[in-house]
Scaffold this motif. Structure first.
Motif, PDB file in Angstrom:
ATOM      1  N   ILE A 193      15.636  12.969  -4.660  1.00 49.55           N
ATOM      2  CA  ILE A 193      17.106  12.723  -4.412  1.00 49.55           C
ATOM      3  C   ILE A 193      17.760  12.010  -5.558  1.00 49.55           C
ATOM      4  CG2 ILE A 193      18.579  11.530  -2.908  1.00 49.55           C
ATOM      5  CD1 ILE A 193      16.370  12.513  -0.482  1.00 49.55           C
ATOM      6  N   LEU A 194      17.191  10.718  -5.884  1.00 45.24           N
ATOM      7  CA  LEU A 194      17.695   9.846  -6.890  1.00 45.24           C
ATOM      8  C   LEU A 194      17.746  10.602  -8.406  1.00 45.24           C
ATOM      9  CD1 LEU A 194      15.777   6.522  -5.835  1.00 45.24           C
ATOM     10  CD2 LEU A 194      18.218   7.005  -5.571  1.00 45.24           C
ATOM     11  N   GLU A 195      17.235  11.302  -8.498  1.00 46.02           N
ATOM     12  CA  GLU A 195      17.263  12.073  -9.844  1.00 46.02           C
ATOM     13  C   GLU A 195      18.516  12.909  -9.905  1.00 46.02           C
ATOM     14  OE1 GLU A 195      15.381  12.549 -12.923  1.00 46.02           O
ATOM     15  OE2 GLU A 195      14.738  10.672 -12.361  1.00 46.02           O
ATOM     16  N   ASP A 196      18.867  13.528  -8.723  1.00 47.50           N
ATOM     17  CA  ASP A 196      20.260  14.301  -8.644  1.00 47.50           C
ATOM     18  C   ASP A 196      21.224  13.362  -8.534  1.00 47.50           C
ATOM     19  OD1 ASP A 196      18.914  16.753  -8.857  1.00 47.50           O
ATOM     20  OD2 ASP A 196      18.566  17.035  -6.604  1.00 47.50           O
ATOM     21  N   SER A 212      12.560   6.516 -10.665  1.00 43.96           N
ATOM     22  CA  SER A 212      14.064   6.690 -10.623  1.00 43.96           C
ATOM     23  C   SER A 212      14.658   5.179 -10.737  1.00 43.96           C
ATOM     24  CB  SER A 212      14.381   7.276  -9.134  1.00 43.96           C
ATOM     25  OG  SER A 212      14.142   8.589  -9.013  1.00 43.96           O
ATOM     26  N   PHE A 213      14.008   4.212 -10.337  1.00 45.08           N
ATOM     27  CA  PHE A 213      14.253   2.838 -10.491  1.00 45.08           C
ATOM     28  C   PHE A 213      14.623   2.722 -12.207  1.00 45.08           C
ATOM     29  CE2 PHE A 213      12.029   1.637  -6.582  1.00 45.08           C
ATOM     30  CZ  PHE A 213      12.807   2.223  -5.892  1.00 45.08           C
ATOM     31  N   TYR A 214      13.406   3.108 -12.893  1.00 45.52           N
ATOM     32  CA  TYR A 214      13.416   3.209 -14.653  1.00 45.52           C
ATOM     33  C   TYR A 214      14.762   3.639 -14.878  1.00 45.52           C
ATOM     34  CZ  TYR A 214      12.100   4.052 -19.158  1.00 45.52           C
ATOM     35  OH  TYR A 214      12.098   4.088 -20.618  1.00 45.52           O
ATOM     36  N   ALA A 215      15.110   4.858 -14.401  1.00 43.33           N
ATOM     37  CA  ALA A 215      16.223   5.685 -14.949  1.00 43.33           C
ATOM     38  C   ALA A 215      17.606   5.015 -14.489  1.00 43.33           C
ATOM     39  CB  ALA A 215      16.078   7.251 -14.238  1.00 43.33           C
ATOM     40  N   ILE A 216      17.527   4.396 -13.434  1.00 44.39           N
ATOM     41  CA  ILE A 216      18.942   3.899 -12.905  1.00 44.39           C
ATOM     42  C   ILE A 216      19.067   2.493 -13.765  1.00 44.39           C
ATOM     43  CG2 ILE A 216      19.957   2.434 -11.016  1.00 44.39           C
ATOM     44  CD1 ILE A 216      18.654   4.433  -9.150  1.00 44.39           C
ATOM     45  N   ARG A 262       0.786  -1.292   0.031  1.00 45.17           N
ATOM     46  CA  ARG A 262      -0.004  -0.056  -0.019  1.00 45.17           C
ATOM     47  C   ARG A 262       0.780   1.167   0.026  1.00 45.17           C
ATOM     48  NH1 ARG A 262      -3.077  -3.107  -1.554  1.00 45.17           N
ATOM     49  NH2 ARG A 262      -4.977  -3.757  -0.905  1.00 45.17           N
ATOM     50  N   VAL A 263       1.974   1.181  -0.555  1.00 48.41           N
ATOM     51  CA  VAL A 263       2.895   2.298  -0.839  1.00 48.41           C
ATOM     52  C   VAL A 263       2.902   2.877  -2.567  1.00 48.41           C
ATOM     53  CG1 VAL A 263       5.369   3.210  -0.841  1.00 48.41           C
ATOM     54  CG2 VAL A 263       4.560   1.764   0.942  1.00 48.41           C
ATOM     55  N   LEU A 264       2.355   3.924  -2.763  1.00 53.78           N
ATOM     56  CA  LEU A 264       2.279   4.389  -4.228  1.00 53.78           C
ATOM     57  C   LEU A 264       3.683   5.011  -4.402  1.00 53.78           C
ATOM     58  CD1 LEU A 264       0.950   4.898  -6.639  1.00 53.78           C
ATOM     59  CD2 LEU A 264      -0.017   7.017  -5.875  1.00 53.78           C
ATOM     60  N   ASN A 265       4.737   4.254  -4.823  1.00 53.90           N
ATOM     61  CA  ASN A 265       6.065   4.476  -4.759  1.00 53.90           C
ATOM     62  C   ASN A 265       6.336   5.652  -6.039  1.00 53.90           C
ATOM     63  OD1 ASN A 265       8.995   4.388  -4.449  1.00 53.90           O
ATOM     64  ND2 ASN A 265       9.066   2.782  -5.777  1.00 53.90           N
ATOM     65  N   MET A 266       6.368   6.759  -5.535  1.00 54.62           N
ATOM     66  CA  MET A 266       6.936   7.893  -6.514  1.00 54.62           C
ATOM     67  C   MET A 266       8.192   7.744  -7.180  1.00 54.62           C
ATOM     68  SD  MET A 266       4.049   9.214  -6.874  1.00 54.62           S
ATOM     69  CE  MET A 266       4.441  10.676  -8.110  1.00 54.62           C
ATOM     70  N   THR A 290       8.271   8.985  -0.849  1.00 59.74           N
ATOM     71  CA  THR A 290       8.789   8.446  -1.932  1.00 59.74           C
ATOM     72  C   THR A 290       9.045   9.512  -3.149  1.00 59.74           C
ATOM     73  OG1 THR A 290       6.542   7.799  -2.692  1.00 59.74           O
ATOM     74  CG2 THR A 290       8.122   6.188  -1.432  1.00 59.74           C
ATOM     75  N   TYR A 291       8.353  10.732  -3.096  1.00 59.76           N
ATOM     76  CA  TYR A 291       8.512  11.745  -3.792  1.00 59.76           C
ATOM     77  C   TYR A 291       9.917  12.359  -3.688  1.00 59.76           C
ATOM     78  CZ  TYR A 291       8.008  16.137  -6.222  1.00 59.76           C
ATOM     79  OH  TYR A 291       8.177  17.165  -7.237  1.00 59.76           O
ATOM     80  N   ALA A 292      10.158  12.382  -2.465  1.00 64.88           N
ATOM     81  CA  ALA A 292      11.436  13.189  -1.888  1.00 64.88           C
ATOM     82  C   ALA A 292      12.677  12.082  -2.312  1.00 64.88           C
ATOM     83  CB  ALA A 292      11.466  13.419  -0.278  1.00 64.88           C
ATOM     84  N   LEU A 293      12.330  10.761  -2.141  1.00 62.05           N
ATOM     85  CA  LEU A 293      13.149   9.937  -2.871  1.00 62.05           C
ATOM     86  C   LEU A 293      13.474  10.157  -4.247  1.00 62.05           C
ATOM     87  CD1 LEU A 293      12.411   6.597  -0.779  1.00 62.05           C
ATOM     88  CD2 LEU A 293      14.568   7.969  -0.793  1.00 62.05           C
TER      89      LEU A 293
END
Length: 300
Positions: free
Chosen positions: A113-116, A41-45, A33-37, A107-110
């Motif tokens: 962070i992962l984009e940077d 970033s997983f896709y980009a990585i 039940r986590v809408l993982n925003m 997860t939006y904050a993540l």
């Protein structure tokens, strides 16, 4: 007839890509039940890892070029598992059971962070891994229609992933335990199911699926900063149309959105940018929980 065939095949190709992107997102939501925003970033990585490794492989004489097709899922498995486990064990496990809106914010904050982080690691210049895409050649379909075999292969890959997910959930013991966790987390804990371990495994699988989508897409695109943000919006639209947490719903949503977009591109290209969200609006107006979503009882 040729125009209809082009719409059908283009729609199937785009739908297969959408399903690959959305599968990991819907798996994570269905169990945790986590809408993982941060899924974008997983896709980009996955895309950056695959483009880097494939570029290195073809930069010199390193054997049979067809071995490059094994590098793509290998990149996704390693990169997705490492990042997924690190995030779940390092942060999300302390937030299990929290409000869903809070999890979206975290997860939006993540995602930011992962984009940077991807820019710091790979820079801002585009990466190209076109060799596997070009290597398979093209196939003539109908009169005057030619499609890249790599794109056609993605249709088969997405079908295999969908069938594999269904089989794992419905025909294996671990899958049955996972369905018990989905149905009632508290009862599953009372029956001795290690829910925390299930959550960690689920998040890692979802991260690997997201990275796999990026790795398989990398040969067909220019891998540039920002692709993760673009993808999460499309993935969100697909899982909302199909029903949050449903693999079958993600497949149905991907097919509906893919065919609608393809029809718009060939018939009315000026509305192509809006058709995806138009489909989402129409589905939610008629069925707010999505095509295959279930209306959950509210706990008071």
């Amino acid at each position: 007839m040729s125009n209809f065939l082009a719409i059908l095949i283009d729609g199937a190709i785009y739908a297969s890509w959408l399903f690959l992107v959305a599968a990991g997102l819907t798996v994570i939501y269905g169990v945790m039940r986590v809408l993982n925003m941060a899924h974008g970033s997983f896709y980009a990585i996955g895309a950056y890892s695959a483009a880097s490794l494939v570029g290195w492989y073809f930069s010199g004489e390193r054997g049979d070029p067809y071995w490059a097709y094994l590098l793509l899922p290998a990149c996704a498995l390693v990169a997705g598992a490492i990042v997924g486990i690190a995030i779940e064990q390092g942060l999300l496990r302390f937030l299990h059971g929290r409000d869903e809106i809070l999890m979206v914010i975290v997860t939006y904050a993540l995602l930011l962070i992962l984009e940077d982080a991807t820019k710091l690691i790979w820079g801002v210049d585009p990466y190209f891994a076109y060799q596997p895409y070009r290597l398979l050649g093209q196939t003539a379909v109908g009169e005057g229609l030619r499609f890249a075999n790599y794109d056609l292969a993605l249709i088969a890959v997405s079908i295999l992933i969908g069938l594999g997910a269904w089989f794992a959930l419905n025909r294996t013991n671990k899958g049955r335990l996972l369905r018990a966790v989905i149905h009632d987390r508290e009862i599953a804990v009372a029956m001795g199911v290690n829910v925390n371990a299930m959550f960690a495994a689920t998040f890692a699988i979802g991260a690997v699926l997201g990275a796999l989508a990026g790795a398989l897409t990398a040969p067909a695109i220019s891998v540039t900063p920002g692709i993760g943000v673009e993808v999460i919006v499309l993935a969100f639209a697909v899982v909302v149309v199909g029903g949050l947490g449903s693999i079958g719903g993600a497949a149905a949503g991907a097919v509906l959105v893919g065919l609608s977009r393809s029809f718009a591109v060939h018939v009315a290209p000026e509305v192509e940018l809006f058709v995806i969200y138009g489909v989402m609006f129409l589905v939610l107006a008629i069925r707010p929980q999505g095509l295959f979503g279930q209306t959950l009882a509210r706990r008071i």
